[in-house]
Scaffold this motif. Structure first.
Motif, PDB file in Angstrom:
ATOM      1  N   VAL A 281       0.874  -1.170   0.000  1.00  0.00           N
ATOM      2  CA  VAL A 281       0.000   0.000   0.000  1.00  0.00           C
ATOM      3  C   VAL A 281       0.910   1.217   0.000  1.00  0.00           C
ATOM      4  CG1 VAL A 281      -1.701   1.342   1.292  1.00  0.00           C
ATOM      5  CG2 VAL A 281      -1.933  -1.139   1.127  1.00  0.00           C
ATOM      6  N   LEU A 282       1.022   1.855  -1.159  1.00  0.00           N
ATOM      7  CA  LEU A 282       1.930   2.990  -1.330  1.00  0.00           C
ATOM      8  C   LEU A 282       1.102   4.216  -1.697  1.00  0.00           C
ATOM      9  CD1 LEU A 282       4.710   1.225  -3.491  1.00  0.00           C
ATOM     10  CD2 LEU A 282       4.447   1.255  -1.002  1.00  0.00           C
ATOM     11  N   PHE A 283       0.795   5.045  -0.679  1.00  0.00           N
ATOM     12  CA  PHE A 283      -0.010   6.254  -0.878  1.00  0.00           C
ATOM     13  C   PHE A 283       0.815   7.506  -0.615  1.00  0.00           C
ATOM     14  CE2 PHE A 283      -4.281   4.033   0.413  1.00  0.00           C
ATOM     15  CZ  PHE A 283      -4.188   3.242  -0.716  1.00  0.00           C
ATOM     16  N   ASP A 284       2.105   7.433  -0.648  1.00  0.00           N
ATOM     17  CA  ASP A 284       2.975   8.532  -0.276  1.00  0.00           C
ATOM     18  C   ASP A 284       2.897   9.702  -1.248  1.00  0.00           C
ATOM     19  OD1 ASP A 284       5.606   8.080  -2.305  1.00  0.00           O
ATOM     20  OD2 ASP A 284       4.453   6.291  -1.856  1.00  0.00           O
ATOM     21  N   ASN A 285       3.340  10.884  -0.767  1.00  0.00           N
ATOM     22  CA  ASN A 285       3.465  12.084  -1.602  1.00  0.00           C
ATOM     23  C   ASN A 285       2.146  12.465  -2.273  1.00  0.00           C
ATOM     24  OD1 ASN A 285       6.582  12.799  -1.746  1.00  0.00           O
ATOM     25  ND2 ASN A 285       6.428  10.562  -1.853  1.00  0.00           N
ATOM     26  N   ASN A 286       1.089  12.577  -1.466  1.00  0.00           N
ATOM     27  CA  ASN A 286      -0.209  13.047  -1.921  1.00  0.00           C
ATOM     28  C   ASN A 286      -0.690  14.146  -0.977  1.00  0.00           C
ATOM     29  OD1 ASN A 286      -1.520  11.509  -4.312  1.00  0.00           O
ATOM     30  ND2 ASN A 286      -0.516   9.877  -3.157  1.00  0.00           N
ATOM     31  N   ASN A 287      -1.993  14.438  -1.015  1.00  0.00           N
ATOM     32  CA  ASN A 287      -2.593  15.433  -0.118  1.00  0.00           C
ATOM     33  C   ASN A 287      -3.673  14.805   0.743  1.00  0.00           C
ATOM     34  OD1 ASN A 287      -1.068  17.595  -1.305  1.00  0.00           O
ATOM     35  ND2 ASN A 287      -2.506  17.622  -3.015  1.00  0.00           N
ATOM     36  N   LEU A 288      -3.489  13.545   1.096  1.00  0.00           N
ATOM     37  CA  LEU A 288      -4.480  12.831   1.885  1.00  0.00           C
ATOM     38  C   LEU A 288      -4.535  13.400   3.292  1.00  0.00           C
ATOM     39  CD1 LEU A 288      -3.577   9.225   0.664  1.00  0.00           C
ATOM     40  CD2 LEU A 288      -5.584  10.570   0.008  1.00  0.00           C
ATOM     41  N   ASN A 289      -5.748  13.464   3.865  1.00  0.00           N
ATOM     42  CA  ASN A 289      -5.909  13.979   5.216  1.00  0.00           C
ATOM     43  C   ASN A 289      -6.774  13.028   6.035  1.00  0.00           C
ATOM     44  OD1 ASN A 289      -8.629  14.554   4.462  1.00  0.00           O
ATOM     45  ND2 ASN A 289      -7.968  16.518   3.596  1.00  0.00           N
ATOM     46  N   GLY A 290      -7.180  13.473   7.223  1.00  0.00           N
ATOM     47  CA  GLY A 290      -7.947  12.597   8.088  1.00  0.00           C
ATOM     48  C   GLY A 290      -7.047  11.592   8.773  1.00  0.00           C
ATOM     49  N   SER A 291      -7.646  10.630   9.405  1.00  0.00           N
ATOM     50  CA  SER A 291      -6.883   9.653  10.189  1.00  0.00           C
ATOM     51  C   SER A 291      -6.624   8.382   9.393  1.00  0.00           C
ATOM     52  CB  SER A 291      -7.636   9.311  11.478  1.00  0.00           C
ATOM     53  OG  SER A 291      -8.914   8.771  11.160  1.00  0.00           O
ATOM     54  N   ILE A 292      -5.659   7.616   9.880  1.00  0.00           N
ATOM     55  CA  ILE A 292      -5.383   6.296   9.290  1.00  0.00           C
ATOM     56  C   ILE A 292      -6.480   5.349   9.749  1.00  0.00           C
ATOM     57  CG2 ILE A 292      -3.747   4.385   9.156  1.00  0.00           C
ATOM     58  CD1 ILE A 292      -1.529   6.389   9.848  1.00  0.00           C
ATOM     59  N   PRO A 293      -7.208   4.724   8.828  1.00  0.00           N
ATOM     60  CA  PRO A 293      -8.324   3.866   9.255  1.00  0.00           C
ATOM     61  C   PRO A 293      -7.831   2.626   9.995  1.00  0.00           C
ATOM     62  CG  PRO A 293      -7.949   3.639   6.899  1.00  0.00           C
ATOM     63  CD  PRO A 293      -7.070   4.761   7.356  1.00  0.00           C
ATOM     64  N   SER A 294      -8.551   2.247  11.032  1.00  0.00           N
ATOM     65  CA  SER A 294      -8.162   1.066  11.803  1.00  0.00           C
ATOM     66  C   SER A 294      -8.329  -0.209  10.988  1.00  0.00           C
ATOM     67  CB  SER A 294      -9.003   0.972  13.084  1.00  0.00           C
ATOM     68  OG  SER A 294     -10.384   0.879  12.755  1.00  0.00           O
ATOM     69  N   THR A 295      -9.140  -0.160   9.937  1.00  0.00           N
ATOM     70  CA  THR A 295      -9.328  -1.348   9.098  1.00  0.00           C
ATOM     71  C   THR A 295      -8.038  -1.763   8.407  1.00  0.00           C
ATOM     72  OG1 THR A 295     -10.087   0.131   7.337  1.00  0.00           O
ATOM     73  CG2 THR A 295     -11.778  -0.951   8.663  1.00  0.00           C
ATOM     74  N   LEU A 296      -7.082  -0.837   8.328  1.00  0.00           N
ATOM     75  CA  LEU A 296      -5.791  -1.191   7.731  1.00  0.00           C
ATOM     76  C   LEU A 296      -5.140  -2.335   8.499  1.00  0.00           C
ATOM     77  CD1 LEU A 296      -3.639  -0.454   5.582  1.00  0.00           C
ATOM     78  CD2 LEU A 296      -2.692   1.160   7.225  1.00  0.00           C
ATOM     79  N   GLY A 297      -5.342  -2.357   9.816  1.00  0.00           N
ATOM     80  CA  GLY A 297      -4.760  -3.414  10.642  1.00  0.00           C
ATOM     81  C   GLY A 297      -5.361  -4.780  10.409  1.00  0.00           C
ATOM     82  N   LEU A 298      -6.422  -4.852   9.571  1.00  0.00           N
ATOM     83  CA  LEU A 298      -7.053  -6.142   9.271  1.00  0.00           C
ATOM     84  C   LEU A 298      -6.394  -6.849   8.102  1.00  0.00           C
ATOM     85  CD1 LEU A 298     -10.798  -5.008   9.522  1.00  0.00           C
ATOM     86  CD2 LEU A 298      -9.376  -6.031  11.328  1.00  0.00           C
TER      87      LEU A 298
END
Length: 960
Positions: A229-246
């Motif tokens: 999962v490579l989402f680097d170098n963008n303008n994403l905001n908000g929190s990291i979703p806990s579903t990622l840990g699934l």
């Protein structure tokens, strides 16, 4: 049956022998529709491979083309060969058996990705890395239900990520990085798909874009199989979703360089397979994440965030695989445990600008790979040195330990320098040779032209860039992979290793040929394919990568394919027979051409006189004036931009005013233009001896100072093509279209029946029909025209030329040119006039469409959906039935069944009377500019490289 002496003329022998040759080699012919589509696709490109000649890509083993046992084209792989142009949607979709497209590393490929690419139902791989495609990624890409590999990175795509990609249930690799994508990451709802449905996809590579919004919680689920999962170098905001840990399959996570906020989910340490985590340069807060139990972690970077103050976490000493720990500009305090330095294969420890304090004690059993400890600007007040101390890079500047006297130890001085960049060494036993200009010395000390490019590793698990072991493994792995695919590779060179602004490990790659100086085009496309398709897997320490290859412009010809020895007698026999046939053909053609040349020389003296003092042989003509360069320069105001009215592959067109006030259009060929000297002379020679109100008039020409310029009468209302498409602002109702058809027909009929000798135009199409101020039609562009025999009813063998969609299939199949070839093209033009559609558009051929739908018993003859809506034909109009019938007679597959052009003129005049139009009346002189006032596009402006020469692809017309 007995034949009288001389009953067969040379042309008959040529015809029979050409048919015989086709029968001999018929089994090797590419599927005709595929060949037509590929030839049409190639017409939009420059720098196609050198052996892309003829009409049999499969049989001739065109570079980059693969075919199946049924001679259907299944893949196009053309990386790094310098292709320029666009991807034609109407052509690409016709290659219905395509399984792979790889056009990577051709930055000259521009324009949008056509939506029709979604019609390639068999497509498995779509790889367009490092091109210059732009515009939005079409939603139709979601129709590629079999797609496994979608790699569009390093282009100029904009807009949002299509939600329809979520329909690609078989997708393994999704790489959209390095573009200009905006908007949010789409997830599914009750009516729309989304990326959360890609449960079998292992790679989400979206870095280096302009994506915004939060990372949707619904994006991740426990049944996903993501590893990157490579989402680097963008303008994403908000929190990291806990579903990622699934997503417990995850191995690499890059969320760095965004605007993420909130705490890191506590369940992130469930990702026990995770080897790299990058959260740096966000606005994350809360407590420092607990990474306890994540035994696979090798690279951790959480620098530049807003975590709460904390003490040294317990996991500092419990990560057995850790090589790189980056925790800079945080609020961590406490004493660093000695076990941090000895309990793992640590290479780099960067803890600048924190609150670490007490005594620094790294012990004596610290990792022998530890190259850097950077504790700049902390609160450390002592350093214990045992056994001579640590002799690698230690930085304690800005700590109290450096304020304890006038003598500063090395770790309190700014003397640290980066290790030298890695460069592959040369293995020269003696003094290395000096290579010729342009060539490079290989690691094995051979001069050659390497294939070059740049490797980008998105998340390597190591940080010690001075460890040569990594690079030698990479070199050997690359070489082994190329040799595995039987590519002639001698050695691999890696140069200039560094970490770039996107935090990628970047290095230059050189691949050197074995036992030769150059790679062939086959070699280069093979090397590029291995790298663009991720066929090569680097050592695990390097992690995911992408490659950007450079154009390889120095080629040797592809080697001929090997033949099995047991086929040798057949090959020899076929070759001998072929030689005999070719000799007979050549002799027949020479005889025919000699007779024809004699007749033509007697008929025309247009080029009989030449000026020996001029450069390039200037014809002295009776009907056209020869202008000097200075005269044309003056009449166009020195070719100013304001006088430029069009242009194309041949050069530019300028409006000019002659000394007598006459308006002219000056067609000025540029150096290396698509119009060669032969076409230039042909157009002059023909136009100076034909004079008709429905043919464009040649005023003169200029052939001075290396220039090729044709000077025509100025035709103000553009081309018929532009009127039908709405570009010119000219509206053509039913009656006006009939007038245009009649005018064009009269011009062509004059060429066939009154010109001496008769002329076949060979390129009748809507862009070669011009409209004057009264919308009278004028046929133009005689660069491909051919003179026939004196009787005008003969046929000649000639290289096939024309434009796709208008070309007579019988002419293509037999290479026998007659005036009926123009009749076929005119029939296509008639259908274009009433439909407003291009002859070939999105895989649909207008002739086949009309024939398949036509039903004389239904309203508008069942053609309502085909007819041009701007005609507003809600009911049957006068002459429509006869018009359609005439058009279909013109496009009859047999030339013998087609009418002559004089018969066509007669039929159109009858149709006009049925429509209430007097054929002999003057054209309506009302304004040709539409109500919007749209400026008229100039008639000489090219719509692209439409002319074909050589073996021409043609869509087969299926019988009803």
């Amino acid at each position: 049956m007995r034949l009288s002496k001389g009953s067969f003329r040379g042309s008959h022998w040529v015809f029979l022998l050409s048919i015989l040759l086709r029968l001999i080699f018929a089994q090797g012919d590419t599927n005709s529709n595929d060949a037509a589509a590929l030839n049409a696709l190639a017409s939009n490109w420059q720098n196609t491979p050198s052996n892309w000649v003829g009409f049999d890509p499969c049989g001739a083993k065109w570079v980059g083309i693969s075919c199946n046992s049924k001679n259907r084209i299944t893949s196009i792989t053309l990386s790094s060969i310098g292709l320029k142009g666009t991807l034609s949607g109407g052509d690409i979709q016709n290659l219905s058996e395509l399984e792979a497209i790889d056009l990577s590393y051709n930055p000259g490929l521009t324009g949008p990705l056509p939506a029709s690419i979604g019609n390639l139902a068999q497509l498995l791989n779509l790889i367009l890395v490092g091109c210059s495609f732009s515009g939005e990624i079409p939603a139709a890409i979601g129709k590629l239900s079999n797609l496994k590999f979608l790699s569009l990175n390093s282009n100029k795509f904009s807009g949002s990520i299509p939600a329809t990609i979520g329909n690609l249930s078989q997708l393994y690799w999704l790489d959209l990085a390095g573009n200009q994508l905006t908007g949010t990451i789409p997830v599914s709802d009750a009516t729309n798909p989304g990326l959360d449905l890609l449960i079998h996809t292992k790679h989400f590579h979206f870095g280096v874009n302009q994506l915004s919004g939060s990372i949707p919680s619904k994006l991740f689920s426990p049944n996903m199989t993501l590893i990157h999962v490579l989402f680097d170098n963008n303008n994403l905001n908000g929190s990291i979703p806990s579903t990622l840990g699934l997503v417990k399959t995850l191995e690499v996570l890059r969320l760095d360089r965004n605007s993420l906020t909130g705490p890191v989910p506590a369940n992130l340490n469930n990702l026990t397979r995770l080897s790299e985590i990058h959260l740096a340069n966000n606005h994350l807060n809360g407590t420092l994440p607990d990474l306890m139990g994540m035994d696979s972690l090798s690279f951790v970077d959480m620098s530049n965030n807003s975590f709460d103050s904390s003490t040294v976490p317990l996991w500092f000493s419990s990560l057995p695989s850790l090589t790189s720990l980056y925790l800079e500009y945080l609020n961590i305090g406490g004493v660093l445990p000695q076990t941090l330095f000895s309990g793992s294969p640590l290479q780099t420890l960067r803890l600048r600008n924190n609150h670490f304090n007490g005594t620094l004690d790294i012990g004596t059993d610290y990792s022998n790979q530890l190259q850097l400890i950077d504790l700049t600007n902390n609160d450390i007040n002592a350093f214990t040195q045992i056994g001579g101390g640590y002799n690698k890079q230690l930085i304690l500047i800005g700590n109290p330990v450096c304020n304890q006297g006038n003598t500063f130890p090395s770790y309190c001085k700014m003397t640290v320098s980066a290790p030298p960049s890695y460069n592959t060494s040369k293995k020269c036993i003696t003094l290395p040779p000096t290579c010729p200009s342009g060539q490079t010395l290989s690691p094995n000390c051979q001069c050659a032209y390497p294939y070059s490019g740049t490797l980008f590793f998105r998340s390597p698990s190591f940080s010690d860039l001075s460890n040569n072991t990594y690079y030698t493994q990479l070199e050997q792995g690359l070489k082994d992979k190329f040799l595995q695919y039987q590519l002639p590779v001698d050695s691999i060179s890696l140069q200039n290793v560094f970490v770039d602004a996107q935090n990628n490990l970047e290095m230059s790659l050189g691949v050197f040929p074995s036992n030769k100086t150059y790679f062939s085009q086959v070699d280069v496309t093979g090397i590029g394919f291995i790298l663009s398709n991720q066929t090569y897997k680097p050592p695990p320490t390097f992690g995911p990568y992408y490659f950007l290859g450079q154009e390889y412009s120095v080629f040797i010809a592809p080697a001929p394919s090997a033949k099995k020895s047991n086929n040798l007698p057949i090959i020899i026999g076929a070759a001998a027979g072929g030689v005999v046939l070719l000799v007979l053909i050549c002799l027949s053609i020479l005889i025919i051409r000699r007779k024809k040349t004699t007749r033509l020389e007697e008929k025309s003296q247009s080029f009989a006189s030449w000026d020996p003092k001029s450069s390039g042989s200037i014809p002295q003509l009776k009907g056209a004036r020869m202008f000097t360069f200075e005269e044309i320069k003056k009449c166009t105001n020195n070719f100013t931009e304001t006088n430029e009215v069009g242009g194309g592959g041949y050069g530019k067109v300028y409006r000019g005013t002659l000394g007598n006030g006459q308006l002219v259009a000056v067609k000025r060929a540029q150096e290396g233009s698509s119009q060669g000297s032969h076409e230039f002379r042909t157009e002059i020679e023909l136009l100076q001896r034909v004079h008709h109100k429905n043919l464009v008039t040649l005023v003169g020409f200029c052939f001075e100072k290396g220039e090729q310029m044709l000077i025509y009468e100025y035709v103000p209302n553009g081309t018929l093509k532009d009127s039908l498409s709405g570009k010119s602002g000219v509206h053509l109702d039913w009656r006006r279209r009939l007038r245009v058809a009649l005018g064009a027909a009269k011009g062509i009929a004059y060429l066939h029946e009154l010109a001496d000798p008769p002329i076949v135009h060979r390129d009748i199409k809507s862009s070669n029909v011009l409209l004057d101020e009264n919308l009278n039609a004028k046929v133009s562009d005689f660069g491909l025209s051919k003179s026939l025999g004196a009787d005008g009813k003969g046929q000649i063998t000639t290289q096939v030329k024309g434009t796709m969609g208008y070309l007579d299939p019988e002419y293509y199949m037999t290479q026998q040119l007659t005036d009926k070839s123009d009749v076929y093209s005119f029939g296509v033009l008639l259908l274009e006039l009433i439909t407003g559609k291009k002859p070939l558009e999105r895989g649909r051929y207008i002739v086949r469409e009309v024939k398949s739908l036509l039903d004389w018993s239904k309203d508008l003859y069942n053609l309502k959906n085909l007819l041009d809506p701007s005609l507003e034909l809600t009911t049957l109009v006068g002459g429509l039935k006869q018009y359609i019938s005439l058009a279909l007679r013109c496009v009859d597959e047999s030339s013998a069944e087609r009418p002559t052009m004089s018969a066509v003129v007669y039929e159109i005049e009858k149709i006009m009377r049925q429509a209430g139009v007097n054929p002999s009346s003057a054209s309506n002189s009302s304004s040709a500019v539409g109500s919007t006032g749209t400026p008229v596009r100039h008639p000489y402006e090219s719509d692209g490289p439409s002319d074909y020469s050589g073996d021409v692809a043609y869509p087969r017309i299926e019988p009803k």
